[in-house]
Design a protein around this motif. Sequence first.
Motif, PDB file in Angstrom:
ATOM      1  N   SER A 196       0.852  -1.189   0.000  1.00 15.35           N
ATOM      2  CA  SER A 196       0.000   0.000   0.000  1.00 15.35           C
ATOM      3  C   SER A 196       0.890   1.242   0.000  1.00 15.35           C
ATOM      4  CB  SER A 196      -0.896  -0.015   1.244  1.00 15.35           C
ATOM      5  OG  SER A 196      -1.706   1.135   1.304  1.00 15.35           O
ATOM      6  N   GLU A 197       0.725   2.115  -1.000  1.00 13.90           N
ATOM      7  CA  GLU A 197       1.558   3.313  -1.134  1.00 13.90           C
ATOM      8  C   GLU A 197       0.686   4.564  -1.229  1.00 13.90           C
ATOM      9  OE1 GLU A 197       4.590   2.678  -0.782  1.00 13.90           O
ATOM     10  OE2 GLU A 197       5.098   0.779  -1.769  1.00 13.90           O
ATOM     11  N   ASN A 198       1.348   5.722  -1.151  1.00  9.31           N
ATOM     12  CA  ASN A 198       0.624   6.972  -1.388  1.00  9.31           C
ATOM     13  C   ASN A 198       0.513   7.219  -2.893  1.00  9.31           C
ATOM     14  OD1 ASN A 198       3.001   8.494  -2.346  1.00  9.31           O
ATOM     15  ND2 ASN A 198       3.680   8.340  -0.219  1.00  9.31           N
ATOM     16  N   VAL A 199      -0.302   8.198  -3.275  1.00  8.65           N
ATOM     17  CA  VAL A 199      -0.564   8.423  -4.702  1.00  8.65           C
ATOM     18  C   VAL A 199       0.617   9.061  -5.423  1.00  8.65           C
ATOM     19  CG1 VAL A 199      -3.080   8.487  -4.502  1.00  8.65           C
ATOM     20  CG2 VAL A 199      -1.747  10.591  -4.151  1.00  8.65           C
ATOM     21  N   TYR A 200       1.678   9.412  -4.688  1.00  3.39           N
ATOM     22  CA  TYR A 200       2.909   9.873  -5.332  1.00  3.39           C
ATOM     23  C   TYR A 200       3.874   8.700  -5.553  1.00  3.39           C
ATOM     24  CZ  TYR A 200       1.241  14.577  -4.456  1.00  3.39           C
ATOM     25  OH  TYR A 200       0.488  15.726  -4.454  1.00  3.39           O
ATOM     26  N   LEU A 201       3.452   7.516  -5.155  1.00  3.71           N
ATOM     27  CA  LEU A 201       4.252   6.303  -5.292  1.00  3.71           C
ATOM     28  C   LEU A 201       5.650   6.493  -4.710  1.00  3.71           C
ATOM     29  CD1 LEU A 201       3.120   4.977  -8.794  1.00  3.71           C
ATOM     30  CD2 LEU A 201       2.689   3.938  -6.563  1.00  3.71           C
ATOM     31  N   GLU A 202       5.685   7.040  -3.500  1.00  2.00           N
ATOM     32  CA  GLU A 202       6.928   7.200  -2.759  1.00  2.00           C
ATOM     33  C   GLU A 202       6.903   6.211  -1.596  1.00  2.00           C
ATOM     34  OE1 GLU A 202       6.760  11.257  -1.608  1.00  2.00           O
ATOM     35  OE2 GLU A 202       7.481  12.022  -3.538  1.00  2.00           O
ATOM     36  N   MET A 203       7.833   5.275  -1.585  1.00  2.00           N
ATOM     37  CA  MET A 203       7.853   4.284  -0.520  1.00  2.00           C
ATOM     38  C   MET A 203       8.214   4.924   0.817  1.00  2.00           C
ATOM     39  SD  MET A 203       9.413   0.772  -2.119  1.00  2.00           S
ATOM     40  CE  MET A 203       8.530  -0.195  -0.874  1.00  2.00           C
ATOM     41  N   ALA A 204       7.764   4.296   1.897  1.00  2.00           N
ATOM     42  CA  ALA A 204       8.076   4.782   3.236  1.00  2.00           C
ATOM     43  C   ALA A 204       9.555   4.574   3.538  1.00  2.00           C
ATOM     44  CB  ALA A 204       7.220   4.044   4.269  1.00  2.00           C
ATOM     45  N   LYS A 205      10.072   5.308   4.532  1.00  2.00           N
ATOM     46  CA  LYS A 205      11.455   5.146   4.964  1.00  2.00           C
ATOM     47  C   LYS A 205      11.662   3.731   5.501  1.00  2.00           C
ATOM     48  CE  LYS A 205      12.623   9.454   4.204  1.00  2.00           C
ATOM     49  NZ  LYS A 205      13.578   9.822   3.135  1.00  2.00           N
ATOM     50  N   THR A 206      12.889   3.243   5.364  1.00  2.00           N
ATOM     51  CA  THR A 206      13.166   1.874   5.785  1.00  2.00           C
ATOM     52  C   THR A 206      13.030   1.677   7.283  1.00  2.00           C
ATOM     53  OG1 THR A 206      15.522   2.403   5.899  1.00  2.00           O
ATOM     54  CG2 THR A 206      14.724   1.414   3.857  1.00  2.00           C
ATOM     55  N   PHE A 207      13.154   2.752   8.071  1.00  2.00           N
ATOM     56  CA  PHE A 207      13.042   2.621   9.523  1.00  2.00           C
ATOM     57  C   PHE A 207      11.605   2.762  10.004  1.00  2.00           C
ATOM     58  CE2 PHE A 207      14.273   6.983   8.457  1.00  2.00           C
ATOM     59  CZ  PHE A 207      13.168   7.676   8.920  1.00  2.00           C
ATOM     60  N   GLY A 208      10.673   3.067   9.110  1.00  2.00           N
ATOM     61  CA  GLY A 208       9.295   3.280   9.526  1.00  2.00           C
ATOM     62  C   GLY A 208       8.575   1.990   9.863  1.00  2.00           C
ATOM     63  N   GLY A 219      13.536  -5.866   0.727  1.00  2.00           N
ATOM     64  CA  GLY A 219      13.967  -5.991  -0.657  1.00  2.00           C
ATOM     65  C   GLY A 219      15.335  -5.410  -0.945  1.00  2.00           C
ATOM     66  N   ALA A 220      15.883  -4.639   0.000  1.00  2.00           N
ATOM     67  CA  ALA A 220      17.166  -3.981  -0.224  1.00  2.00           C
ATOM     68  C   ALA A 220      18.313  -4.986  -0.179  1.00  2.00           C
ATOM     69  CB  ALA A 220      17.375  -2.896   0.820  1.00  2.00           C
ATOM     70  N   VAL A 221      19.326  -4.704  -0.940  1.00  2.00           N
ATOM     71  CA  VAL A 221      20.540  -5.524  -0.947  1.00  2.00           C
ATOM     72  C   VAL A 221      21.575  -4.865  -0.052  1.00  2.00           C
ATOM     73  CG1 VAL A 221      22.402  -6.449  -2.371  1.00  2.00           C
ATOM     74  CG2 VAL A 221      20.060  -6.357  -3.272  1.00  2.00           C
ATOM     75  N   ARG A 222      22.163  -5.644   0.849  1.00  2.00           N
ATOM     76  CA  ARG A 222      23.156  -5.116   1.791  1.00  2.00           C
ATOM     77  C   ARG A 222      24.451  -5.901   1.672  1.00  2.00           C
ATOM     78  NH1 ARG A 222      20.636  -1.749   5.510  1.00  2.00           N
ATOM     79  NH2 ARG A 222      18.363  -1.764   5.321  1.00  2.00           N
ATOM     80  N   ASP A 223      25.545  -5.247   2.076  1.00  2.00           N
ATOM     81  CA  ASP A 223      26.827  -5.933   2.046  1.00  2.00           C
ATOM     82  C   ASP A 223      27.032  -6.730   3.327  1.00  2.00           C
ATOM     83  OD1 ASP A 223      27.585  -4.129   4.032  1.00  2.00           O
ATOM     84  OD2 ASP A 223      28.760  -2.867   2.687  1.00  2.00           O
ATOM     85  N   ALA A 224      28.196  -7.343   3.478  1.00  2.00           N
ATOM     86  CA  ALA A 224      28.451  -8.212   4.629  1.00  2.00           C
ATOM     87  C   ALA A 224      28.394  -7.461   5.949  1.00  2.00           C
ATOM     88  CB  ALA A 224      29.815  -8.888   4.475  1.00  2.00           C
ATOM     89  N   ALA A 225      28.629  -6.139   5.909  1.00  2.00           N
ATOM     90  CA  ALA A 225      28.585  -5.333   7.128  1.00  2.00           C
ATOM     91  C   ALA A 225      27.193  -4.803   7.424  1.00  2.00           C
ATOM     92  CB  ALA A 225      29.565  -4.166   7.009  1.00  2.00           C
ATOM     93  N   GLY A 226      26.232  -5.119   6.561  1.00  2.00           N
ATOM     94  CA  GLY A 226      24.864  -4.655   6.774  1.00  2.00           C
ATOM     95  C   GLY A 226      24.559  -3.318   6.133  1.00  2.00           C
ATOM     96  N   GLN A 227      25.525  -2.731   5.439  1.00  2.00           N
ATOM     97  CA  GLN A 227      25.303  -1.443   4.786  1.00  2.00           C
ATOM     98  C   GLN A 227      24.450  -1.634   3.533  1.00  2.00           C
ATOM     99  OE1 GLN A 227      25.930   1.274   6.369  1.00  2.00           O
ATOM    100  NE2 GLN A 227      28.048   1.919   6.111  1.00  2.00           N
ATOM    101  N   LEU A 228      23.500  -0.728   3.333  1.00  2.00           N
ATOM    102  CA  LEU A 228      22.643  -0.797   2.155  1.00  2.00           C
ATOM    103  C   LEU A 228      23.448  -0.431   0.916  1.00  2.00           C
ATOM    104  CD1 LEU A 228      18.993   0.388   1.921  1.00  2.00           C
ATOM    105  CD2 LEU A 228      20.592   0.960   0.111  1.00  2.00           C
ATOM    106  N   VAL A 229      23.445  -1.321  -0.077  1.00  2.00           N
ATOM    107  CA  VAL A 229      24.175  -1.051  -1.314  1.00  2.00           C
ATOM    108  C   VAL A 229      23.243  -0.913  -2.514  1.00  2.00           C
ATOM    109  CG1 VAL A 229      26.291  -2.158  -0.518  1.00  2.00           C
ATOM    110  CG2 VAL A 229      24.581  -3.530  -1.719  1.00  2.00           C
ATOM    111  N   LEU A 233      13.709  -1.752  -4.416  1.00  2.00           N
ATOM    112  CA  LEU A 233      12.296  -1.462  -4.654  1.00  2.00           C
ATOM    113  C   LEU A 233      12.062   0.024  -4.872  1.00  2.00           C
ATOM    114  CD1 LEU A 233      12.129  -4.389  -3.653  1.00  2.00           C
ATOM    115  CD2 LEU A 233      10.073  -3.764  -2.384  1.00  2.00           C
ATOM    116  N   ALA A 234      12.657   0.865  -4.011  1.00  2.00           N
ATOM    117  CA  ALA A 234      12.455   2.311  -4.132  1.00  2.00           C
ATOM    118  C   ALA A 234      13.024   2.835  -5.443  1.00  2.00           C
ATOM    119  CB  ALA A 234      13.087   3.033  -2.941  1.00  2.00           C
ATOM    120  N   ASP A 235      14.183   2.322  -5.839  1.00  2.00           N
ATOM    121  CA  ASP A 235      14.796   2.785  -7.090  1.00  2.00           C
ATOM    122  C   ASP A 235      13.966   2.373  -8.296  1.00  2.00           C
ATOM    123  OD1 ASP A 235      16.825   3.885  -5.617  1.00  2.00           O
ATOM    124  OD2 ASP A 235      18.294   2.310  -6.048  1.00  2.00           O
ATOM    125  N   GLU A 236      13.479   1.133  -8.306  1.00  2.00           N
ATOM    126  CA  GLU A 236      12.673   0.680  -9.443  1.00  2.00           C
ATOM    127  C   GLU A 236      11.337   1.411  -9.504  1.00  2.00           C
ATOM    128  OE1 GLU A 236      12.246  -3.522  -9.868  1.00  2.00           O
ATOM    129  OE2 GLU A 236      14.396  -3.924  -9.675  1.00  2.00           O
TER     130      GLU A 236
END
Length: 380
Positions: A196-208, A219-229, A233-236
């Motif tokens: 469920s998204e808003n009509v601007y199709l902007e995803m919520a923050k990952t911490f929400g 859906g995010a891809v992270r490296d071995a240290a847990g950093q988002l790389v 989903l938001a980019d697509e």
Amino acid sequence: MGADIAASSPSHAELLADLRSLRRPGLAGLRTVPVPALRRAALSCGFCADSDDVPAGVEALLRQAVLRLGERDALGLAAARSFGLVPGGRGAAAQDRRKAAALVYGVSTETFRKRQEGQVLDQLAEAVLALCRETARRPAGPAGDAAAAVPGGTPPRVEPAPPTRIETTVADAPAPFVLHVSPVDLLRNIDILVSSENVYLEMAKTFGPTLSGALRRAGAVRDAAGQLVDDVLADELAAWVREHGRPGLPVRPGTVAATSSGAMRAHGIRRIYHAAVAVPFADRDGYEVAPGDIARAVREAFALARAERDAFDPPLSSICFPLMGAGRARLAPEVSASWIGWAVHEELLRDPDWTVHMVVKNRATAEAIADLGRPRPGGH
């Protein structure tokens, strides 16, 4: 407990006003600056027990809220520096704390004040509010009493029940729903998850604490240290918005956009359908979701699924809906479920070869939805 501290949770607007008042004096001003909303939040979350330990309780509350924003996230880092919640920051002057926060974004102090600072304070207030809501949902009893018995301590974590599933019908649908009581990121082997998204199709923050934020996180891809790389989903979804000529503009309520599932592919999730149903209020914070737009989103999701079905091997065959509008839009869960059920009914009459799932967060909501499919006395 201190009679001057209200037990009820404050509003987002009240928390934001307090944070703005506290930004300049910082932690050193907790005994002198009136911050009634933060005091109430610290009390309700179990970080303090009376008026005398309110400053320590508010500080503990803010530290926990910063952790919720993310210690490595720009918002969390900037919030911590803004209020002196970092080593050597407690006694720093307001302009020095603001400069340190601006460095997180690599901008000047003035640019930060005009652009990023408002978002940092807004999201810190959201994090405090989320902590209050989590505490309010905690069951009463020994665990809750233990939190109040430790002044300034962190309330004990209450572990949720493991995911479960129930077969039920909703709104006389011609096939049973598979109803999941589960965090959405723990779902497995369902071809399509609807967000469920808003009509601007902007995803919520990952911490929400929202469905959209949870899916973005999962859906995010992270490296071995847990950093988002790769914020897949938001980019697509942003690419879909650009391709359809809607940057900064709303789409019609009920519009559905498809993206890949990113890292969730490893768990058998193949597509994410983003349903634009939440319309922001023009005059205040929050969203409105019209039941008719929920039904339209269900129809569009099925139309898109049929169009994509044979492009996958094996073909797409299952789809899962959340309770659209039952979050910040505050639509009653039963209302959302009944409109989804009605629209699914119509779609399954046309094309019965789909397995339909629904996901909710707690057993009480699941039972309320399951009740919709049970015969009523005198019913036909």
